[in-house]
Design a protein around this motif. Structure first.
Motif, PDB file in Angstrom:
ATOM      1  N   GLY A 158       0.825  -1.205   0.000  1.00 24.47           N
ATOM      2  CA  GLY A 158       0.000   0.000   0.000  1.00 24.47           C
ATOM      3  C   GLY A 158       0.855   1.248   0.000  1.00 24.47           C
ATOM      4  N   HIS A 159       0.205   2.373   0.238  1.00 27.18           N
ATOM      5  CA  HIS A 159       0.894   3.660   0.302  1.00 27.18           C
ATOM      6  C   HIS A 159       0.106   4.505   1.283  1.00 27.18           C
ATOM      7  N   LEU A 160       0.795   5.293   2.098  1.00 30.40           N
ATOM      8  CA  LEU A 160       0.086   6.054   3.124  1.00 30.40           C
ATOM      9  C   LEU A 160      -0.641   7.271   2.559  1.00 30.40           C
ATOM     10  N   ALA A 161      -0.245   7.729   1.342  1.00 32.23           N
ATOM     11  CA  ALA A 161      -0.806   8.977   0.816  1.00 32.23           C
ATOM     12  C   ALA A 161      -2.335   8.940   0.659  1.00 32.23           C
ATOM     13  N   PRO A 162      -2.922   7.874   0.093  1.00 32.80           N
ATOM     14  CA  PRO A 162      -4.378   7.892  -0.077  1.00 32.80           C
ATOM     15  C   PRO A 162      -5.138   8.055   1.250  1.00 32.80           C
ATOM     16  N   VAL A 163      -4.733   7.300   2.287  1.00 33.54           N
ATOM     17  CA  VAL A 163      -5.404   7.422   3.585  1.00 33.54           C
ATOM     18  C   VAL A 163      -5.225   8.834   4.133  1.00 33.54           C
ATOM     19  N   LEU A 166      -7.499  11.242   2.409  1.00 35.31           N
ATOM     20  CA  LEU A 166      -8.899  11.154   2.852  1.00 35.31           C
ATOM     21  C   LEU A 166      -9.101  11.775   4.235  1.00 35.31           C
ATOM     22  N   LEU A 167      -8.053  11.656   5.071  1.00 42.07           N
ATOM     23  CA  LEU A 167      -8.190  12.138   6.453  1.00 42.07           C
ATOM     24  C   LEU A 167      -7.644  13.553   6.639  1.00 42.07           C
ATOM     25  N   SER A 168      -7.340  14.239   5.532  1.00 43.54           N
ATOM     26  CA  SER A 168      -6.602  15.511   5.644  1.00 43.54           C
ATOM     27  C   SER A 168      -7.375  16.590   6.398  1.00 43.54           C
ATOM     28  N   LEU A 218      -8.079   3.075  -7.364  1.00 43.76           N
ATOM     29  CA  LEU A 218      -7.643   4.018  -6.330  1.00 43.76           C
ATOM     30  C   LEU A 218      -7.947   5.452  -6.768  1.00 43.76           C
ATOM     31  N   GLN A 219      -7.639   5.715  -8.022  1.00 45.41           N
ATOM     32  CA  GLN A 219      -7.859   7.073  -8.535  1.00 45.41           C
ATOM     33  C   GLN A 219      -9.347   7.458  -8.489  1.00 45.41           C
ATOM     34  N   ASP A 220     -10.229   6.447  -8.672  1.00 45.82           N
ATOM     35  CA  ASP A 220     -11.666   6.727  -8.574  1.00 45.82           C
ATOM     36  C   ASP A 220     -12.040   7.191  -7.164  1.00 45.82           C
ATOM     37  N   ILE A 221     -11.306   6.728  -6.163  1.00 45.51           N
ATOM     38  CA  ILE A 221     -11.651   7.085  -4.772  1.00 45.51           C
ATOM     39  C   ILE A 221     -11.017   8.420  -4.366  1.00 45.51           C
ATOM     40  N   THR A 222      -9.748   8.606  -4.729  1.00 46.17           N
ATOM     41  CA  THR A 222      -9.021   9.780  -4.211  1.00 46.17           C
ATOM     42  C   THR A 222      -8.831  10.879  -5.257  1.00 46.17           C
ATOM     43  N   GLY A 223      -9.139  10.592  -6.521  1.00 49.13           N
ATOM     44  CA  GLY A 223      -8.783  11.549  -7.579  1.00 49.13           C
ATOM     45  C   GLY A 223      -7.284  11.474  -7.833  1.00 49.13           C
ATOM     46  N   ARG A 224      -6.760  12.422  -8.614  1.00 46.72           N
ATOM     47  CA  ARG A 224      -5.338  12.348  -8.980  1.00 46.72           C
ATOM     48  C   ARG A 224      -4.463  12.962  -7.897  1.00 46.72           C
ATOM     49  N   ILE A 225      -4.173  12.215  -6.866  1.00 50.83           N
ATOM     50  CA  ILE A 225      -3.259  12.729  -5.837  1.00 50.83           C
ATOM     51  C   ILE A 225      -1.827  12.691  -6.394  1.00 50.83           C
ATOM     52  N   PRO A 226      -0.926  13.563  -5.886  1.00 49.19           N
ATOM     53  CA  PRO A 226       0.428  13.640  -6.454  1.00 49.19           C
ATOM     54  C   PRO A 226       1.193  12.317  -6.421  1.00 49.19           C
ATOM     55  N   GLU A 227       0.909  11.474  -5.418  1.00 47.60           N
ATOM     56  CA  GLU A 227       1.663  10.217  -5.272  1.00 47.60           C
ATOM     57  C   GLU A 227       1.222   9.137  -6.258  1.00 47.60           C
ATOM     58  N   MET A 228       0.181   9.458  -7.058  1.00 44.59           N
ATOM     59  CA  MET A 228      -0.377   8.452  -7.980  1.00 44.59           C
ATOM     60  C   MET A 228       0.697   7.894  -8.923  1.00 44.59           C
ATOM     61  N   GLU A 229       1.557   8.766  -9.418  1.00 45.96           N
ATOM     62  CA  GLU A 229       2.590   8.330 -10.374  1.00 45.96           C
ATOM     63  C   GLU A 229       3.553   7.339  -9.717  1.00 45.96           C
TER      64      GLU A 229
END
Ligand code: HAM
Length: 411
Positions: A158-163, A166-168, A218-229
């Motif tokens: 996994g990666h911590l960025a998506p969580v 969401l919790l930002s 993942l992108q459907d849930i969070t949109g294009r977050i910078p860590e996506m790449e």
């Protein structure tokens, strides 16, 4: 009678041989990947661990004040010590640095099967590289080590960025609580907590995160977050190596020093304590007075790997008991020395038992008896008795060595 301390274990020879065999497989695997062993002290300054994780972790550790009044701790893990050592000693070593360790750790836990107060970690740290390819190397090594051990497992990445994304909007304290519950997979409590905060919509999104299996989902849930790449590049690196894994963006990792990629592995045949490996990317060096160096690593819970493997037989090699009549004592010593020089396991009775008692004892602990008396001494021969089958023959010592060696464990 003394009992061993709670949460510790004694290991008898059969178990030690199994442990050393699996340890050797892991060492060999690390060597092939270019990782070299390091060793740090069993105890460290308490602050090395509280600096990042806070005072709360003191209750989970073995702490003590030494005779000089210093606050010390038995290491609960080895990443912080290794990075402390890197800051102290590693400045001039070409990067990235590839180190591994096999070390016992101490945590003041409630003991149960697979959870101990003294346990061993086989760990790896790649220091000074910051790229999806670096993370992929470490994850692929994690996979290779577990696979070399022979257990069945599932690797989750996994990666911590998506969580965190969401919790930002949550306060730092609330965010930590949510991450802790997510980490422990305590979903009922997590739901209640978010409902209490009037953020129940976050619960659905977090559950979606734990269930999504591709970067696209993942992108459907969070949109294009910078860590996506980064996440996409990591997946493609791993797919190029045909690595079997499952994405899980619900992995939060208990230790709070991780910064991005995180991963865990779970043994298929274990119950509650089935997490056999955990790791991720982190930054600790700057906290210990060094430059801000990115690292990625993991530790295998060695004892859980051993629980997962269960008991298994190992080739032990034949055991030979050398028994002599009193007038061939000197000759028996020479024979014993020759057997050992040729790599065989040879025993002599240290208790001055009678010839027949020696033979009876040999039948319990050895596979062969080599019997020498005056006749054998004069002829330069030995009598080789197969203690399983009972047959006995007169041979030269060289012939006896060849015969025993060729039969290995099955006389
Ligand atoms: P950790 O997840 O705390 O990570 O521990 C790694 C592994 O050690 C766990 O997955 C588990 O298998 C095993 N383990 C932990 N506690 C116990 C216990 N009480 N009894 C038996 N086994 C246990 C770390 O320690 C990090 N330092 C890993 C790391 C290295 N991250 C980056 N580099």
């Amino acid at each position: 009678m003394f009992q061993r301390p709670r949460g510790t274990r004694d290991f008898l020879p059969d178990e030690m041989e199994r442990r050393r065999t699996i340890e050797a497989r892991m060492r060999e695997c690390a060597r092939r990947w270019g990782y070299r062993e390091v060793c740090t002290p069993v105890f460290e300054d308490l602050e090395l661990f509280t600096m990042r994780s806070g005072e709360a972790i003191i209750r989970e550790m073995y702490t003590f004040t030494d005779k000089g009044g210093r606050e010390m701790v038995l290491r609960p893990e080895v990443t912080a010590p290794v990075i402390r050592m890197f800051v102290n000693e590693g400045k001039n070593i070409p990067r990235p640095i590839r180190w591994f360790y096999f070390a016992d750790c101490f945590r003041y836990e409630r003991p149960q099967k697979g959870r101990y107060r003294q346990f061993w970690q086989f760990g790896v740290e790649l220091i000074g590289a910051d790229s999806p390819r670096a993370d992929a190397e470490v994850i692929a090594l994690a996979d290779a080590l577990l696979s070399a051990s022979g257990i069945e497992y599932e690797l989750q990445i996994g990666h911590l960025a998506p969580v965190k994304y969401l919790l930002s909007e949550l306060e730092a304290g609330q965010c930590t609580k949510v991450m802790q519950l997510l980490d422990k997979k305590e979903f009922t409590e997590l739901k209640a907590l978010l409902e209490g905060m009037e953020r129940e919509e976050l619960y659905r999104s977090l559950m979606d995160l734990t269930e999504c299996t591709t970067p696209e989902e993942l992108q459907d849930i969070t949109g294009r977050i910078p860590e996506m790449e980064w996440i996409r590049a990591l997946c493609s690196e791993l797919d190029d190596q045909d690595l079997k894994y499952r994405l899980n963006f619900g992995i939060a990792r208990g230790l709070d020093y991780y910064t991005g990629t995180v991963f865990e592995a779970f043994a298929s045949n274990l119950g509650a304590e089935n997490q056999v490996l955990g790791g991720g990317t982190y930054r600790l060096a700057h906290l210990f007075g060094g430059e801000d160096v990115p690292s990625c690593g993991f530790a295998v819970g060695f004892d859980r790997v051993m629980v997962s493997l269960g008991e298994f037989d190992l080739p032990k090699g034949p055991v030979i008991s050398v028994i002599a009549t009193p007038d061939a004592e000197r000759y028996a010593k020479d024979v014993t020395r020759s057997l050992r020089s040729s790599g065989l396991c040879a025993l002599r009775d240290p208790m001055e038992r009678s010839f027949s008692n020696q033979l009876a004892h040999a039948a319990k602990i050895a596979d062969y008896a080599i019997i020498v008396g005056k006749r054998e001494r004069e002829m330069g021969t030995v009598s080789l008795k197969n203690l399983c089958k009972g047959d006995q023959k007169t041979l030269t010592l060289e012939e006896a060595i060849a015969e025993v060696s060729s039969h290995g464990d099955r006389p």
